[in-house]
Design a protein around this motif. Structure first.
Motif, PDB file in Angstrom:
ATOM      1  N   ASP A  31     -41.027  18.316  21.020  1.00  0.00           N
ATOM      2  CA  ASP A  31     -41.618  19.312  21.902  1.00  0.00           C
ATOM      3  C   ASP A  31     -40.973  19.325  23.282  1.00  0.00           C
ATOM      4  OD1 ASP A  31     -45.073  18.864  20.748  1.00  0.00           O
ATOM      5  OD2 ASP A  31     -43.370  19.966  19.906  1.00  0.00           O
ATOM      6  N   TYR A  32     -40.125  18.334  23.539  1.00  0.00           N
ATOM      7  CA  TYR A  32     -39.571  18.171  24.882  1.00  0.00           C
ATOM      8  C   TYR A  32     -38.127  18.648  24.967  1.00  0.00           C
ATOM      9  CZ  TYR A  32     -43.474  15.060  26.060  1.00  0.00           C
ATOM     10  OH  TYR A  32     -44.717  14.535  26.309  1.00  0.00           O
ATOM     11  N   ALA A  33     -37.797  19.301  26.077  1.00  0.00           N
ATOM     12  CA  ALA A  33     -36.399  19.447  26.448  1.00  0.00           C
ATOM     13  C   ALA A  33     -35.950  18.087  26.985  1.00  0.00           C
ATOM     14  CB  ALA A  33     -36.235  20.513  27.518  1.00  0.00           C
ATOM     15  N   MET A  34     -34.723  17.719  26.714  1.00  0.00           N
ATOM     16  CA  MET A  34     -34.194  16.437  27.155  1.00  0.00           C
ATOM     17  C   MET A  34     -32.991  16.660  28.050  1.00  0.00           C
ATOM     18  SD  MET A  34     -36.235  14.291  25.749  1.00  0.00           S
ATOM     19  CE  MET A  34     -35.343  12.777  26.129  1.00  0.00           C
ATOM     20  N   GLY A  35     -32.786  15.730  28.952  1.00  0.00           N
ATOM     21  CA  GLY A  35     -31.659  15.887  29.856  1.00  0.00           C
ATOM     22  C   GLY A  35     -31.095  14.560  30.303  1.00  0.00           C
ATOM     23  N   TRP A  36     -29.914  14.636  30.872  1.00  0.00           N
ATOM     24  CA  TRP A  36     -29.259  13.487  31.506  1.00  0.00           C
ATOM     25  C   TRP A  36     -28.972  13.856  32.960  1.00  0.00           C
ATOM     26  CZ3 TRP A  36     -28.670   8.727  29.457  1.00  0.00           C
ATOM     27  CH2 TRP A  36     -28.805   8.592  28.077  1.00  0.00           C
ATOM     28  N   PHE A  37     -29.272  12.906  33.826  1.00  0.00           N
ATOM     29  CA  PHE A  37     -28.988  13.038  35.246  1.00  0.00           C
ATOM     30  C   PHE A  37     -28.214  11.794  35.669  1.00  0.00           C
ATOM     31  CE2 PHE A  37     -31.763  16.599  36.571  1.00  0.00           C
ATOM     32  CZ  PHE A  37     -32.460  16.785  35.390  1.00  0.00           C
ATOM     33  N   ARG A  38     -27.584  11.862  36.824  1.00  0.00           N
ATOM     34  CA  ARG A  38     -26.872  10.685  37.308  1.00  0.00           C
ATOM     35  C   ARG A  38     -26.989  10.588  38.831  1.00  0.00           C
ATOM     36  NH1 ARG A  38     -20.587  12.574  36.126  1.00  0.00           N
ATOM     37  NH2 ARG A  38     -20.412  14.094  37.849  1.00  0.00           N
ATOM     38  N   GLN A  39     -26.871   9.364  39.306  1.00  0.00           N
ATOM     39  CA  GLN A  39     -26.893   9.128  40.744  1.00  0.00           C
ATOM     40  C   GLN A  39     -25.694   8.274  41.118  1.00  0.00           C
ATOM     41  OE1 GLN A  39     -30.569   7.646  42.364  1.00  0.00           O
ATOM     42  NE2 GLN A  39     -29.938   8.156  44.450  1.00  0.00           N
ATOM     43  N   PRO A  40     -24.674   8.885  41.715  1.00  0.00           N
ATOM     44  CA  PRO A  40     -23.506   8.124  42.163  1.00  0.00           C
ATOM     45  C   PRO A  40     -23.878   7.209  43.323  1.00  0.00           C
ATOM     46  CG  PRO A  40     -23.014  10.476  41.992  1.00  0.00           C
ATOM     47  CD  PRO A  40     -24.499  10.328  41.928  1.00  0.00           C
ATOM     48  N   PRO A  41     -23.092   6.198  43.578  1.00  0.00           N
ATOM     49  CA  PRO A  41     -23.385   5.281  44.682  1.00  0.00           C
ATOM     50  C   PRO A  41     -23.482   6.031  46.009  1.00  0.00           C
ATOM     51  CG  PRO A  41     -21.627   4.428  43.302  1.00  0.00           C
ATOM     52  CD  PRO A  41     -21.898   5.808  42.826  1.00  0.00           C
ATOM     53  N   GLY A  42     -24.573   5.832  46.728  1.00  0.00           N
ATOM     54  CA  GLY A  42     -24.735   6.426  48.035  1.00  0.00           C
ATOM     55  C   GLY A  42     -25.031   7.908  48.047  1.00  0.00           C
ATOM     56  N   LYS A  43     -25.288   8.476  46.875  1.00  0.00           N
ATOM     57  CA  LYS A  43     -25.540   9.923  46.801  1.00  0.00           C
ATOM     58  C   LYS A  43     -26.869  10.200  46.109  1.00  0.00           C
ATOM     59  CE  LYS A  43     -20.646  11.216  46.661  1.00  0.00           C
ATOM     60  NZ  LYS A  43     -19.605  11.995  45.925  1.00  0.00           N
ATOM     61  N   GLY A  44     -27.270  11.458  46.133  1.00  0.00           N
ATOM     62  CA  GLY A  44     -28.495  11.857  45.479  1.00  0.00           C
ATOM     63  C   GLY A  44     -28.307  12.088  43.995  1.00  0.00           C
ATOM     64  N   ARG A  45     -29.422  12.334  43.327  1.00  0.00           N
ATOM     65  CA  ARG A  45     -29.389  12.546  41.889  1.00  0.00           C
ATOM     66  C   ARG A  45     -28.765  13.889  41.558  1.00  0.00           C
ATOM     67  NH1 ARG A  45     -34.998  11.627  39.844  1.00  0.00           N
ATOM     68  NH2 ARG A  45     -35.386  13.780  40.505  1.00  0.00           N
ATOM     69  N   ASN A  85     -12.784  11.508  28.574  1.00  0.00           N
ATOM     70  CA  ASN A  85     -11.899  11.781  29.707  1.00  0.00           C
ATOM     71  C   ASN A  85     -12.591  11.439  31.031  1.00  0.00           C
ATOM     72  OD1 ASN A  85      -9.593  12.610  31.054  1.00  0.00           O
ATOM     73  ND2 ASN A  85     -10.160  14.784  31.032  1.00  0.00           N
ATOM     74  N   LEU A  86     -13.165  10.255  31.077  1.00  0.00           N
ATOM     75  CA  LEU A  86     -13.957   9.858  32.239  1.00  0.00           C
ATOM     76  C   LEU A  86     -13.098   9.720  33.481  1.00  0.00           C
ATOM     77  CD1 LEU A  86     -16.340   7.430  30.404  1.00  0.00           C
ATOM     78  CD2 LEU A  86     -17.076   9.331  31.852  1.00  0.00           C
ATOM     79  N   ARG A  87     -13.689  10.092  34.600  1.00  0.00           N
ATOM     80  CA  ARG A  87     -13.025  10.056  35.894  1.00  0.00           C
ATOM     81  C   ARG A  87     -13.732   9.084  36.823  1.00  0.00           C
ATOM     82  NH1 ARG A  87     -13.442  16.640  36.497  1.00  0.00           N
ATOM     83  NH2 ARG A  87     -12.027  17.192  34.751  1.00  0.00           N
ATOM     84  N   LEU A  88     -13.049   8.690  37.872  1.00  0.00           N
ATOM     85  CA  LEU A  88     -13.655   7.783  38.844  1.00  0.00           C
ATOM     86  C   LEU A  88     -14.968   8.346  39.371  1.00  0.00           C
ATOM     87  CD1 LEU A  88     -10.520   6.678  40.901  1.00  0.00           C
ATOM     88  CD2 LEU A  88     -11.724   5.367  39.163  1.00  0.00           C
ATOM     89  N   GLU A  89     -15.000   9.648  39.582  1.00  0.00           N
ATOM     90  CA  GLU A  89     -16.192  10.279  40.163  1.00  0.00           C
ATOM     91  C   GLU A  89     -17.366  10.371  39.180  1.00  0.00           C
ATOM     92  OE1 GLU A  89     -13.124  11.546  40.032  1.00  0.00           O
ATOM     93  OE2 GLU A  89     -13.119  13.709  39.568  1.00  0.00           O
ATOM     94  N   ASP A  90     -17.155   9.956  37.945  1.00  0.00           N
ATOM     95  CA  ASP A  90     -18.263   9.890  36.988  1.00  0.00           C
ATOM     96  C   ASP A  90     -19.054   8.594  37.135  1.00  0.00           C
ATOM     97  OD1 ASP A  90     -16.107  11.414  34.566  1.00  0.00           O
ATOM     98  OD2 ASP A  90     -17.724  12.383  35.705  1.00  0.00           O
ATOM     99  N   THR A  91     -18.569   7.676  37.958  1.00  0.00           N
ATOM    100  CA  THR A  91     -19.290   6.427  38.196  1.00  0.00           C
ATOM    101  C   THR A  91     -20.659   6.733  38.781  1.00  0.00           C
ATOM    102  OG1 THR A  91     -17.293   5.115  38.522  1.00  0.00           O
ATOM    103  CG2 THR A  91     -19.320   4.300  39.543  1.00  0.00           C
ATOM    104  N   ALA A  92     -21.710   6.249  38.117  1.00  0.00           N
ATOM    105  CA  ALA A  92     -23.080   6.540  38.540  1.00  0.00           C
ATOM    106  C   ALA A  92     -24.058   5.800  37.640  1.00  0.00           C
ATOM    107  CB  ALA A  92     -23.355   8.046  38.452  1.00  0.00           C
ATOM    108  N   ARG A  93     -25.300   5.813  38.053  1.00  0.00           N
ATOM    109  CA  ARG A  93     -26.375   5.367  37.166  1.00  0.00           C
ATOM    110  C   ARG A  93     -26.893   6.605  36.449  1.00  0.00           C
ATOM    111  NH1 ARG A  93     -28.627   0.757  36.263  1.00  0.00           N
ATOM    112  NH2 ARG A  93     -30.703   0.626  35.311  1.00  0.00           N
ATOM    113  N   TYR A  94     -26.855   6.573  35.137  1.00  0.00           N
ATOM    114  CA  TYR A  94     -27.229   7.713  34.315  1.00  0.00           C
ATOM    115  C   TYR A  94     -28.645   7.510  33.783  1.00  0.00           C
ATOM    116  CZ  TYR A  94     -22.493   9.527  34.406  1.00  0.00           C
ATOM    117  OH  TYR A  94     -21.290  10.057  34.809  1.00  0.00           O
ATOM    118  N   SER A  95     -29.473   8.522  33.976  1.00  0.00           N
ATOM    119  CA  SER A  95     -30.859   8.454  33.535  1.00  0.00           C
ATOM    120  C   SER A  95     -31.177   9.581  32.568  1.00  0.00           C
ATOM    121  CB  SER A  95     -31.816   8.536  34.724  1.00  0.00           C
ATOM    122  OG  SER A  95     -31.653   7.437  35.585  1.00  0.00           O
TER     123      SER A  95
END
Length: 125
Positions: A31-45, A85-95
């Motif tokens: 019943d739920y939509a699902m998603g992925w979010f990320r928070q890079p170091p020192g930045k917002g979600r 094809n991961l990039r440096l800027e993909d570094t983050a905590r993924y939720s």
């Protein structure tokens, strides 16, 4: 209330791939939509990707289009994020996130009702 647990994060070199998993302990997972979010170091979600309850519709942030793929299997109460094809800027905590609204709404509002604790993805050169 959906309880979400992510796994699959780690350290990877630029150009590499990772697959994140999110397991939900919710009998109404479909019943739920699902998603992925990320928070890079020192930045917002940031919004990364979302998928509708049936899996037919998905939405992506421009920064990950063509590199990341979100998918789900309702019989396993699981959603995945395939990252390539991961990039440096993909570094983050993924939720992982779940919402009783639509995947499109999640992509626009960049919010959700339920959240996991997250898993760290670190991309190195």
């Amino acid at each position: 209330q959906a309880h979400l647990v992510e796994s699959g994060g780690g350290l990877v070199q630029t150009g590499g791939s990772l697959r994140l998993s999110c397991a939900a302990s919710e009998s109404r997972f479909g019943d739920y939509a699902m998603g992925w979010f990320r928070q890079p170091p020192g930045k917002g979600r940031e919004f990364v990707a979302s998928i509708g309850w049936s899996g037919e519709r998905s939405f992506y942030a421009d920064s990950v289009k063509g590199r990341f793929t979100i998918s789900r299997e309702n019989s396993k109460n699981t959603v995945w994020l395939e990252m390539s094809n991961l990039r440096l800027e993909d570094t983050a905590r993924y939720s992982c996130a779940a919402d009783q609204g639509s995947a499109r709404t999640m992509s626009v509002t960049k919010s959700a009702e339920f959240w996991g604790q997250g898993t760290q993805v670190t991309v190195s050169s």
